[in-house]
Design a protein around this motif. Structure first.
Motif, mmCIF file in Angstrom:
data_model
loop_
_atom_site.group_PDB
_atom_site.id
_atom_site.type_symbol
_atom_site.label_atom_id
_atom_site.label_comp_id
_atom_site.label_asym_id
_atom_site.label_seq_id
_atom_site.Cartn_x
_atom_site.Cartn_y
_atom_site.Cartn_z
ATOM 1 N N HIS A 96 6.663 8.909 4.764
ATOM 2 C CA HIS A 96 7.166 10.267 4.967
ATOM 3 C C HIS A 96 8.652 10.399 4.613
ATOM 4 O O HIS A 96 9.194 11.511 4.660
ATOM 5 C CB HIS A 96 6.925 10.701 6.412
ATOM 6 C CG HIS A 96 5.471 10.789 6.761
ATOM 7 N ND1 HIS A 96 4.988 10.590 8.038
ATOM 8 C CD2 HIS A 96 4.385 11.033 5.974
ATOM 9 C CE1 HIS A 96 3.673 10.722 8.035
ATOM 10 N NE2 HIS A 96 3.284 10.988 6.795
ATOM 11 N N ARG A 102 4.406 16.518 2.563
ATOM 12 C CA ARG A 102 3.184 15.955 3.152
ATOM 13 C C ARG A 102 1.935 16.525 2.477
ATOM 14 O O ARG A 102 0.924 15.827 2.360
ATOM 15 C CB ARG A 102 3.145 16.228 4.657
ATOM 16 C CG ARG A 102 4.167 15.425 5.450
ATOM 17 C CD ARG A 102 3.796 15.380 6.913
ATOM 18 N NE ARG A 102 4.731 14.561 7.675
ATOM 19 C CZ ARG A 102 4.536 14.175 8.934
ATOM 20 N NH1 ARG A 102 3.427 14.551 9.573
ATOM 21 N NH2 ARG A 102 5.425 13.435 9.565
ATOM 22 N N TYR A 255 -2.151 17.027 9.571
ATOM 23 C CA TYR A 255 -1.272 16.054 8.919
ATOM 24 C C TYR A 255 0.150 16.598 8.811
ATOM 25 O O TYR A 255 1.122 15.850 8.961
ATOM 26 C CB TYR A 255 -1.839 15.721 7.540
ATOM 27 C CG TYR A 255 -1.082 14.645 6.805
ATOM 28 C CD1 TYR A 255 -1.087 13.329 7.254
ATOM 29 C CD2 TYR A 255 -0.361 14.932 5.651
ATOM 30 C CE1 TYR A 255 -0.389 12.337 6.581
ATOM 31 C CE2 TYR A 255 0.335 13.955 4.966
ATOM 32 C CZ TYR A 255 0.314 12.652 5.436
ATOM 33 O OH TYR A 255 1.009 11.662 4.769
ATOM 34 N N ARG A 256 0.247 17.887 8.541
ATOM 35 C CA ARG A 256 1.577 18.503 8.453
ATOM 36 C C ARG A 256 2.264 18.520 9.816
ATOM 37 O O ARG A 256 3.488 18.377 9.907
ATOM 38 C CB ARG A 256 1.457 19.924 7.926
ATOM 39 C CG ARG A 256 0.977 20.015 6.470
ATOM 40 C CD ARG A 256 0.755 21.444 6.061
ATOM 41 N NE ARG A 256 1.959 22.254 6.207
ATOM 42 C CZ ARG A 256 2.005 23.581 6.098
ATOM 43 N NH1 ARG A 256 0.889 24.242 5.841
ATOM 44 N NH2 ARG A 256 3.140 24.222 6.240
#
Length: 570
Positions: A96, A102, A255-256
């Motif tokens: 990240h 992302r 996921y974000r």
């Protein structure tokens, strides 16, 4: 350039392929071993196997169970290893920190996963196409192979999407795999658990009727195995596409939002904690009720005990998974928050505050009634039989005004008595009462009750002419072909069979048999009185009907005695 960067970056693809490329190789090797290899082995085994090859209707006919195991294993592993970095704090921080959003990382991972699943499928399909060209696989056409690719890829993408979706919920790879398989079985599992337990607390609840409603359709693994017999319908294909897209969209959204600190945590989002702490003990509680009833043959008191003990165990297991320690016994207050709503729901069901147990249609609205001991024929509106079968049909529809009223009165009495959950060792009989209303609506109830106290109600229904004609197929004159031979088989092997082929003898015997059936009492039908043997009726169309020769059939005895056939055989 932005769109290209969103789904492809050479460095990221190479890095991940080095890490998970072995899954693509294993996927390909297993596909080749499961599909083309059995074809080649059958061909090299000689002429005896040619019939096997010619009998293959589609590619799913080749090792269907092993194909199912592959489809539900490789995509799960792919989802675990492709997003493995999320479950390790240092790897998550590194990924990240790269100059990619992302959304870009997620898209590239999903694209790579899709290629790992699709390329081995296409290569295997090409091998199968070559084999179909050179070998006697006449029934497998090119369209069948293309359809196989599409259906397998659809199911593998569905399994992969579910695995990725579950991976966003947890920070432990092992739990990702466990939760993924639980999710595949959860819809059918919770359906069975809830309906089975509803039967324990609601008098008349027809759990078996709802459980028979093609529940296998919502178990993906079973549905995949059935592809060898029937392809996906358009609705099913759209359904799996929708669920796959939904899982991907939800996984991207999580996921974000997912914090890097979620690595190595059982649950990635704090909001999931109460859901997990409620869901696990709830499922354990339902399993406990079924265990103490179906396995231990316990009474309702033992079922309640099972609810309490198993829910406590489930709550402690959930806490241990979340906290990653067994030292959770001091958190008993959390169980109280689970127990209170369960007590509320249990009170509503047990005391029937919804009025379910007393609900009956108006007599004037009923078109016909269903009466029997099984729910299996409630959705069949015609009296059917199978060739070479016994003629008794205890589950049937009755439409005469008299029988509708008799069944209605019987149901009213059952509601008034509110039969409790019987002991597994009690002498009870299942009573199924269903209604088909004039507007098309249906209502069904199931009770387990002792026979003797309700015999007067049984007699009014079972001894009626309509019931007897439906129960005994040979009493329906227009539907039975002429009998050309009667064979009476004694239960004692020391006696020979009696064979009647003379038309006059058959006519006299059949008249006596039909009179016995018309005069048979409800007690004889329900309690299966002792029999002398079996009567085989061969019809002119070749169908065979079997009738039990009960000791209560006096007319048959008299006819056989007059013909001097009985003394020589009994």
């Amino acid at each position: 350039m932005l769109s290209k960067a969103l789904w492809f970056n050479r460095s990221i693809w190479l890095q991940h392929f080095r890490n998970i490329g072995w899954i693509a190789i294993v996927h390909l090797l297993l596909l080749l071993a499961i599909v083309p290899l059995p074809i080649m082995m059958a061909y090299t085994n000689g002429k005896n196997q040619l019939d096997y090859l010619r009998g293959l209707k589609n590619v799913f006919d080749i090792s269907a169970p092993f194909q199912g195991m592959l489809v539900f294993t490789i995509p799960v592993l792919l989802g675990i290893f492709l997003f493995r970095y999320m479950h390790v704090k240092q790897s998550a921080d590194y990924m990240h920190s790269l100059p990619f959003r992302r959304e870009s990382l997620f898209t590239q991972h999903m694209m790579l996963g899709g290629m790992i699943l699709l390329v081995p499928l296409v290569f295997t399909a090409l091998v199968v196409s070559v084999l179909c060209y050179w070998l006697p696989l006449d029934r497998i056409a090119s369209a069948d192979i293309v359809l196989w690719i599409a259906e397998v890829f659809l199911m593998e993408m569905f399994v992969f999407a579910v695995s990725v979706f579950v991976g966003m919920l947890t920070g432990i790879s092992v739990l990702q795999g466990i939760f993924a398989y639980i999710l595949f079985l959860f819809p059918a599992g919770i359906f069975v658990l809830v309906l089975t337990n509803m039967r324990y607390v609601l008098a008349g609840f027809a759990a078996d009727y709802y459980l028979n409603a093609n529940i296998e359709k919502i178990v993906p693994f079973i549905r995949f195995i059935e592809l060898s017999m029937r392809d996906f319908s358009l609705q099913e294909a759209i359904g799996y596409l929708f669920l796959t897209g939904l899982c991907i969209v939800m996984a991207l959204w999580m996921y974000r939002k997912r914090p890097s600190e979620a690595a190595n945590q059982a649950l990635a989002f704090p909001i999931l904690r109460p859901v997990f702490l409620f869901g696990v003990p709830f499922c354990f509680m339902l399993v406990g009720g079924i265990y103490f009833r179906e396995v231990m043959n316990g009474s309702f008191g033992w079922i309640l005990f099972g609810y309490m003990v198993f829910s406590i165990i489930g709550f402690l297991v959930a806490e241990m998974v979340i906290e990653k320690t067994w030292r959770v016994f001091h958190k008993w207050k959390g169980y109280v928050y689970f127990l209170l709503p369960m007590l509320l729901v249990g009170t509503v069901l047990y005391f029937d505050l919804t009025g379910y147990e007393k609900r009956m249609p108006k007599l004037a609205d009923i078109e016909k009634v269903y009466f029997g001991d099984s729910v299996s024929r409630f959705d069949i509106d015609t009296q059917q039989r199978e060739n070479h079968s016994l003629i008794e049909q205890p589950n049937q529809f009755l439409s005469s005004k008299e029988n509708i009223q008799n069944v209605y009165i019987f149901h009213e009495q059952l509601i008034a008595n509110k039969p409790t959950l019987p002991s597994p060792f009690a002498d009870t009989k299942r009573v199924v009462i269903g209604y088909v209303l004039k507007n098309g609506d249906r209502l069904i109830r199931v009770y387990d009750v002792p026979t003797d106290p309700y015999m007067p109600f049984y007699k009014q229904i079972i001894e009626s002419n309509e019931y007897k004609q439906n129960y005994y197929f040979i009493l329906r004159e227009k539907e039975v072909a002429p009998i050309r031979q009667v064979t009476i088989m004694m239960g004692d092997e020391r006696f020979k069979e009696i064979v009647l082929s003379d038309p006059k003898e058959i006519s006299g015997f059949m008249e006596g048999l039909k009179n016995d059936l018309r005069q048979e009492s409800a007690e004889s039908i329900l309690k299966n009185h002792e029999s002398w043997g079996t009567i085989e009726l061969l019809q002119s169309d070749g169908d065979i009907i079997y009738v039990t020769w009960k000791k209560t059939y006096a007319n048959i005895e008299k006819w056989l005695s007059r013909q001097k056939l009985l003394p020589n055989h009994r």
